[in-house]
Write a protein that holds these residues in place. Structure first.
Motif, PDB file in Angstrom:
ATOM      1  N   ALA A 132       0.634   8.057 -40.505  1.00  0.00           N
ATOM      2  CA  ALA A 132       0.059   7.805 -39.179  1.00  0.00           C
ATOM      3  C   ALA A 132       0.624   8.726 -38.100  1.00  0.00           C
ATOM      4  CB  ALA A 132       0.300   6.351 -38.779  1.00  0.00           C
ATOM      5  N   GLY A 133       1.521   9.615 -38.470  1.00  0.00           N
ATOM      6  CA  GLY A 133       2.174  10.474 -37.498  1.00  0.00           C
ATOM      7  C   GLY A 133       1.226  11.279 -36.621  1.00  0.00           C
ATOM      8  N   PRO A 134       0.330  12.075 -37.209  1.00  0.00           N
ATOM      9  CA  PRO A 134      -0.582  12.869 -36.369  1.00  0.00           C
ATOM     10  C   PRO A 134      -1.439  12.011 -35.445  1.00  0.00           C
ATOM     11  CG  PRO A 134      -0.547  13.730 -38.602  1.00  0.00           C
ATOM     12  CD  PRO A 134       0.214  12.444 -38.633  1.00  0.00           C
ATOM     13  N   ALA A 135      -1.915  10.878 -35.947  1.00  0.00           N
ATOM     14  CA  ALA A 135      -2.717   9.991 -35.106  1.00  0.00           C
ATOM     15  C   ALA A 135      -1.877   9.416 -33.978  1.00  0.00           C
ATOM     16  CB  ALA A 135      -3.317   8.867 -35.949  1.00  0.00           C
ATOM     17  N   GLY A 136      -0.609   9.108 -34.259  1.00  0.00           N
ATOM     18  CA  GLY A 136       0.274   8.578 -33.234  1.00  0.00           C
ATOM     19  C   GLY A 136       0.506   9.580 -32.119  1.00  0.00           C
ATOM     20  N   MET A 137       0.730  10.839 -32.479  1.00  0.00           N
ATOM     21  CA  MET A 137       0.932  11.865 -31.459  1.00  0.00           C
ATOM     22  C   MET A 137      -0.358  12.120 -30.691  1.00  0.00           C
ATOM     23  SD  MET A 137       2.849  13.881 -29.815  1.00  0.00           S
ATOM     24  CE  MET A 137       4.389  13.950 -30.724  1.00  0.00           C
ATOM     25  N   ALA A 138      -1.485  12.102 -31.388  1.00  0.00           N
ATOM     26  CA  ALA A 138      -2.774  12.286 -30.711  1.00  0.00           C
ATOM     27  C   ALA A 138      -3.002  11.177 -29.691  1.00  0.00           C
ATOM     28  CB  ALA A 138      -3.907  12.311 -31.743  1.00  0.00           C
ATOM     29  N   ALA A 139      -2.604   9.958 -30.024  1.00  0.00           N
ATOM     30  CA  ALA A 139      -2.755   8.843 -29.094  1.00  0.00           C
ATOM     31  C   ALA A 139      -1.914   9.052 -27.845  1.00  0.00           C
ATOM     32  CB  ALA A 139      -2.365   7.534 -29.778  1.00  0.00           C
ATOM     33  N   CYS A 140      -0.718   9.615 -28.013  1.00  0.00           N
ATOM     34  CA  CYS A 140       0.133   9.895 -26.849  1.00  0.00           C
ATOM     35  C   CYS A 140      -0.560  10.852 -25.888  1.00  0.00           C
ATOM     36  CB  CYS A 140       1.460  10.499 -27.308  1.00  0.00           C
ATOM     37  SG  CYS A 140       2.543   9.368 -28.210  1.00  0.00           S
ATOM     38  N   ARG A 141      -1.158  11.897 -26.420  1.00  0.00           N
ATOM     39  CA  ARG A 141      -1.821  12.871 -25.559  1.00  0.00           C
ATOM     40  C   ARG A 141      -3.084  12.286 -24.920  1.00  0.00           C
ATOM     41  NH1 ARG A 141       0.138  17.611 -23.300  1.00  0.00           N
ATOM     42  NH2 ARG A 141       1.395  18.739 -24.817  1.00  0.00           N
ATOM     43  N   ALA A 142      -3.793  11.470 -25.651  1.00  0.00           N
ATOM     44  CA  ALA A 142      -4.974  10.826 -25.071  1.00  0.00           C
ATOM     45  C   ALA A 142      -4.574   9.944 -23.894  1.00  0.00           C
ATOM     46  CB  ALA A 142      -5.701  10.003 -26.128  1.00  0.00           C
ATOM     47  N   LEU A 143      -3.470   9.220 -24.037  1.00  0.00           N
ATOM     48  CA  LEU A 143      -2.987   8.369 -22.948  1.00  0.00           C
ATOM     49  C   LEU A 143      -2.524   9.214 -21.760  1.00  0.00           C
ATOM     50  CD1 LEU A 143      -1.078   5.671 -25.009  1.00  0.00           C
ATOM     51  CD2 LEU A 143      -3.061   5.275 -23.539  1.00  0.00           C
ATOM     52  N   ASP A 144      -1.994  10.402 -22.026  1.00  0.00           N
ATOM     53  CA  ASP A 144      -1.647  11.341 -20.954  1.00  0.00           C
ATOM     54  C   ASP A 144      -2.863  11.631 -20.073  1.00  0.00           C
ATOM     55  OD1 ASP A 144       0.959  12.098 -20.688  1.00  0.00           O
ATOM     56  OD2 ASP A 144       0.777  13.954 -21.810  1.00  0.00           O
ATOM     57  N   VAL A 145      -3.980  11.927 -20.731  1.00  0.00           N
ATOM     58  CA  VAL A 145      -5.208  12.230 -20.001  1.00  0.00           C
ATOM     59  C   VAL A 145      -5.668  11.013 -19.209  1.00  0.00           C
ATOM     60  CG1 VAL A 145      -7.633  12.921 -20.216  1.00  0.00           C
ATOM     61  CG2 VAL A 145      -5.890  13.982 -21.676  1.00  0.00           C
ATOM     62  N   LEU A 146      -5.604   9.842 -19.821  1.00  0.00           N
ATOM     63  CA  LEU A 146      -6.038   8.616 -19.149  1.00  0.00           C
ATOM     64  C   LEU A 146      -5.103   8.240 -17.998  1.00  0.00           C
ATOM     65  CD1 LEU A 146      -7.180   6.490 -22.225  1.00  0.00           C
ATOM     66  CD2 LEU A 146      -8.576   7.869 -20.668  1.00  0.00           C
ATOM     67  N   LEU A 147      -3.824   8.633 -18.097  1.00  0.00           N
ATOM     68  CA  LEU A 147      -2.919   8.421 -16.981  1.00  0.00           C
ATOM     69  C   LEU A 147      -3.398   9.194 -15.758  1.00  0.00           C
ATOM     70  CD1 LEU A 147      -0.289   7.291 -15.794  1.00  0.00           C
ATOM     71  CD2 LEU A 147       0.908   9.282 -16.776  1.00  0.00           C
ATOM     72  N   GLY A 148      -3.844  10.418 -15.971  1.00  0.00           N
ATOM     73  CA  GLY A 148      -4.375  11.206 -14.875  1.00  0.00           C
ATOM     74  C   GLY A 148      -5.625  10.594 -14.270  1.00  0.00           C
ATOM     75  N   ALA A 149      -6.376   9.865 -15.087  1.00  0.00           N
ATOM     76  CA  ALA A 149      -7.627   9.247 -14.629  1.00  0.00           C
ATOM     77  C   ALA A 149      -7.434   7.840 -14.100  1.00  0.00           C
ATOM     78  CB  ALA A 149      -8.629   9.211 -15.784  1.00  0.00           C
ATOM     79  N   SER A 150      -6.194   7.342 -14.084  1.00  0.00           N
ATOM     80  CA  SER A 150      -5.960   5.925 -13.785  1.00  0.00           C
ATOM     81  C   SER A 150      -6.325   5.534 -12.362  1.00  0.00           C
ATOM     82  CB  SER A 150      -4.490   5.568 -14.054  1.00  0.00           C
ATOM     83  OG  SER A 150      -3.614   6.350 -13.256  1.00  0.00           O
ATOM     84  N   ALA A 151      -6.415   6.499 -11.448  1.00  0.00           N
ATOM     85  CA  ALA A 151      -6.785   6.157 -10.069  1.00  0.00           C
ATOM     86  C   ALA A 151      -8.276   5.855  -9.936  1.00  0.00           C
ATOM     87  CB  ALA A 151      -6.408   7.301  -9.125  1.00  0.00           C
ATOM     88  N   GLY A 152      -9.053   6.254 -10.937  1.00  0.00           N
ATOM     89  CA  GLY A 152     -10.493   6.015 -10.897  1.00  0.00           C
ATOM     90  C   GLY A 152     -10.946   5.195 -12.074  1.00  0.00           C
ATOM     91  N   ASN A 153     -12.031   5.634 -12.709  1.00  0.00           N
ATOM     92  CA  ASN A 153     -12.563   4.939 -13.877  1.00  0.00           C
ATOM     93  C   ASN A 153     -12.170   5.714 -15.133  1.00  0.00           C
ATOM     94  OD1 ASN A 153     -13.951   3.609 -15.841  1.00  0.00           O
ATOM     95  ND2 ASN A 153     -15.992   3.978 -15.003  1.00  0.00           N
ATOM     96  N   PRO A 154     -11.135   5.261 -15.864  1.00  0.00           N
ATOM     97  CA  PRO A 154     -10.665   5.995 -17.037  1.00  0.00           C
ATOM     98  C   PRO A 154     -11.728   6.192 -18.115  1.00  0.00           C
ATOM     99  CG  PRO A 154      -9.049   4.364 -16.370  1.00  0.00           C
ATOM    100  CD  PRO A 154     -10.306   4.082 -15.593  1.00  0.00           C
ATOM    101  N   VAL A 155     -12.748   5.330 -18.143  1.00  0.00           N
ATOM    102  CA  VAL A 155     -13.794   5.464 -19.161  1.00  0.00           C
ATOM    103  C   VAL A 155     -14.480   6.820 -19.042  1.00  0.00           C
ATOM    104  CG1 VAL A 155     -16.003   4.536 -19.963  1.00  0.00           C
ATOM    105  CG2 VAL A 155     -14.147   2.984 -19.337  1.00  0.00           C
ATOM    106  N   ARG A 156     -14.624   7.317 -17.840  1.00  0.00           N
ATOM    107  CA  ARG A 156     -15.256   8.620 -17.634  1.00  0.00           C
ATOM    108  C   ARG A 156     -14.419   9.751 -18.215  1.00  0.00           C
ATOM    109  NH1 ARG A 156     -16.683   9.132 -11.402  1.00  0.00           N
ATOM    110  NH2 ARG A 156     -17.330  11.189 -12.180  1.00  0.00           N
ATOM    111  N   ALA A 157     -13.129   9.500 -18.412  1.00  0.00           N
ATOM    112  CA  ALA A 157     -12.240  10.530 -18.945  1.00  0.00           C
ATOM    113  C   ALA A 157     -12.070  10.440 -20.457  1.00  0.00           C
ATOM    114  CB  ALA A 157     -10.875  10.437 -18.271  1.00  0.00           C
ATOM    115  N   LEU A 158     -12.740   9.487 -21.100  1.00  0.00           N
ATOM    116  CA  LEU A 158     -12.566   9.331 -22.545  1.00  0.00           C
ATOM    117  C   LEU A 158     -12.944  10.585 -23.340  1.00  0.00           C
ATOM    118  CD1 LEU A 158     -13.639   5.631 -23.242  1.00  0.00           C
ATOM    119  CD2 LEU A 158     -11.372   6.659 -23.501  1.00  0.00           C
TER     120      LEU A 158
END
Length: 282
Positions: free
Chosen positions: A129-155
């Motif tokens: 699960a290592g690669p998927a775990g790291m990929a999830a970290c980066r996806a959450l990074d992007v969603l952190l940037g979108a947290s002031a608005g609607n994160p769904v648009r940043a999916l």
């Protein structure tokens, strides 16, 4: 123990942090909230990224003693407790900065991001699960940037960055032993080309150019593994994947209509490659 700045830079893979702010920019651009607050969220993400690098070295200290004795802990340049303390302090700093910048909405993303980072370092890294775990970290990074608005648009942007991260992490698992077959680089190179094409589709000129730069700089390093799959070439491909990420992030921001922001983010790619010659990003 006094810790020279060079040792700290090696511990947290300082140049690789240039690939982090673009996550927040891409997320904010997609959510339509790019502004002054994005800088604080990007800073929080950098703190958490550096925390993950320090925690990674602490968790791998015994393995690094055998395979990578030049790393800060096995070389004696920093103690294991000090590295763990730095990781914990940077985690706290990242969470505090996220809360101060974006309030409860940002903290609701930064908290799971911090948990995902530590889970990767302590449990997931050496598992399937290592690669998927790291990929999830980066996806959450992007969603952190979108947290002031609607994160769904940043999916879509989050999934694009996650897909790239998955390929880099798969390659990184062969950094010491090398790749024994062409199957792995063939798969990651195909994914890179497909990702670049998907991001460029229906984008403007700047989006297409930046997506092409991403595919070229990262793809060239992967292609070399077909003829020389030794460990140094694999590490070079991983490094190329890290330093090429700002071009992909820039393409995503430009595709969201923030052309100048995309160009600014992409400008970190050549700077990252220059700094990587002095401090390893892997």
């Amino acid at each position: 123990m006094k810790t020279p700045l060079r040792t700290l830079a090696d511990l947290v893979r300082a140049p690789a942090a240039l690939s982090v702010p673009g996550d927040a920019v891409a997320g904010a651009a997609a959510a339509g909230t790019l502004g002054p607050r994005t800088a604080g969220l990007a800073g929080a993400a950098v703190c958490l990224y550096w925390a993950g690098m320090a925690a990674n070295d602490w968790a791998d200290r015994d393995l690094d003693a055998a395979e990578r004795p030049e790393r800060p802990i096995p070389s004696g340049r920093i103690s294991a407790p000090a590295a763990l303390g730095i990781a914990a302090g940077l985690t706290a700093a990242g969470l505090a900065l996220a809360a101060r910048t974006g309030g409860a909405r940002a903290l609701a993303v930064a908290g799971p991001l911090a948990a995902a980072i530590w889970a990767y370092d302590l449990r997931l890294k050496n598992s399937a699960a290592g690669p998927a775990g790291m990929a999830a970290c980066r996806a959450l990074d992007v969603l952190l940037g979108a947290s002031a608005g609607n994160p769904v648009r940043a999916l879509p942007a989050a999934l694009a960055v996650a897909a790239h991260t998955y390929t880099v992490t798969e390659l990184s698992r062969r950094e010491v032993a090398g790749s024994t077959t062409a199957r792995l680089p063939a798969a990651t190179l195909t994914a890179t080309a497909g990702l670049a094409a998907a991001v460029a589709a229906r984008g403007g000129t700047v989006t297409t150019v930046l997506a092409g730069e991403y595919a070229t700089s990262y793809g060239r390093a992967q292609a070399r593994l077909f003829t020389d799959p030794a460990a140094p070439r694999v590490r070079a491909a991983v490094g190329a994947g890290i330093t090429a990420l700002p071009a992909l992030q820039g393409a995503l921001a430009a595709r969201a209509g923030r052309t100048w922001a995309g160009l600014a983010v992409a400008a970190a790619a050549p700077l990252g490659r220059l700094l990587a010659r002095r401090v390893s990003p892997t």
